[in-house]
Design a protein around this motif. Structure first.
Motif, PDB file in Angstrom:
ATOM      1  N   GLU A   1       0.778  -4.886   4.811  1.00 12.95           N
ATOM      2  CA  GLU A   1       0.967  -3.668   4.016  1.00 12.95           C
ATOM      3  C   GLU A   1       0.550  -3.895   2.565  1.00 12.95           C
ATOM      4  N   ASN A   2       0.968  -5.010   1.990  1.00 13.33           N
ATOM      5  CA  ASN A   2       0.586  -5.310   0.611  1.00 13.33           C
ATOM      6  C   ASN A   2      -0.911  -5.576   0.483  1.00 13.33           C
TER       7      ASN A   2
ATOM      8  N   GLN B   1      -3.206  -3.964   1.761  1.00 17.53           N
ATOM      9  CA  GLN B   1      -3.933  -2.701   1.556  1.00 17.53           C
ATOM     10  C   GLN B   1      -4.125  -2.442   0.067  1.00 17.53           C
ATOM     11  N   ASN B   2      -3.119  -2.767  -0.739  1.00 18.36           N
ATOM     12  CA  ASN B   2      -3.257  -2.628  -2.186  1.00 18.36           C
ATOM     13  C   ASN B   2      -4.295  -3.606  -2.728  1.00 18.36           C
TER      14      ASN B   2
END
Length: 275
Positions: free
Chosen positions: A204-205, A207-208
């Motif tokens: 998820e991180n 993606q940033n």
């Protein structure tokens, strides 16, 4: 006598722009690039340029032999600049990716520096300039391989400065924060090469991270042009007593200061906000 300067990593960004600017100012610049097509492009612009792969010992020494042919066997300034970033959480990185990062960002620099020192000692003058990073002062997550290579470079360079203190060779570090370049584009390619996004607990991180690396616009409001690095490089070249360190960009000043005054737990909270 015209000052000679050898710069590595000149295909794009800091190395490319500094090489062109110093050439235009009348310095004897010898640039280097890993790819032959980039070598030819710089030669077409009127620069001396040699092919150099920092991961290949033979390539390093062959390039340096060409440099000395151009300069007549001397060299006033070596600007170690060629490097790249390998993103990804350390737990997700193959060990070989870390080895590759160090091969380019540190071991190749050592091989080149080690070969230049005897020449500078014999000629009685010389400056070795290392292009480090704010990430050689503080660490940020998902940049562990690059952090480690730059932290190692800082220690390497401080040691080198001590060992050459009583010689005519000057050792300097330039420590930039965000600079306009192709660094993020290259880092994105390395991320995709080595990181299995779907199998990571950091997916998820990430993606940033990918969004940041994929932006064509500056990644930070503090991002400066390559001219910000050219200025201290010129100061070093022209100074009889250059400083050990030159901070470039506001983040380097801020984090350099915070590292000195804050406890690690508080600094970690600040640094942990980055992706």
């Amino acid at each position: 006598m015209t000052t000679s300067i050898f710069i590595t990593g000149c295909s794009t960004g800091i190395g490319h722009d500094c090489a062109l600017a110093l050439h235009q100012q009348g310095f004897q610049v010898i640039a280097s690039c890993r790819q032959q097509q980039d070598v030819e492009q710089l030669r077409a612009k009127g620069l001396h340029c040699v092919q150099l792969d920092l991961t290949d010992t033979d390539s390093i020494h062959n390039a340096l032999e060409e440099v000395f042919t151009i300069t007549g066997g001397t060299l006033d300034v070596l600007f170690n600049n060629g490097a790249y970033g390998q993103p990804g959480a350390l737990e997700d990185l193959p060990t070989q990716a870390l080895r590759d990062q160090f091969e380019t960002n540190l071991f190749g620099w050592h091989e080149l520096t080690k070969a230049v020192i005897p020449v500078m000692l014999q000629q009685g003058r010389g400056k070795i300039v290392q292009n480090s990073s704010v990430l050689g002062l503080v660490a940020m997550k998902y940049r562990g391989a690059y952090n480690a290579s730059k932290f190692a470079l800082e220690g390497y360079t401080d040691t080198l400065r001590l060992e050459l203190m009583n010689t005519p060779i000057k050792i300097c570090l330039i420590e930039p924060g965000p600079i306009e370049s192709h660094f993020r584009e290259n880092a994105k390619n390395m991320f995709e090469k080595h990181i299995d996004l779907q199998q990571s607990r950091h997916a998820e991180n990430y993606q940033n991270t990918l969004e940041r690396l994929g932006k064509s616009s500056p990644s930070s409001k503090f991002t400066l042009t390559t001219e910000a690095v050219l200025r201290p490089l010129l100061q070093i070249i022209e100074s009889d007593k250059p400083k050990a360190r030159y901070f470039v960009t506001q983040p380097t000043y801020i984090f350099g200061f915070l590292r000195r005054i804050l406890p690690s737990t508080l600094l970690d909270r600040i640094l942990n906000k980055s992706d």
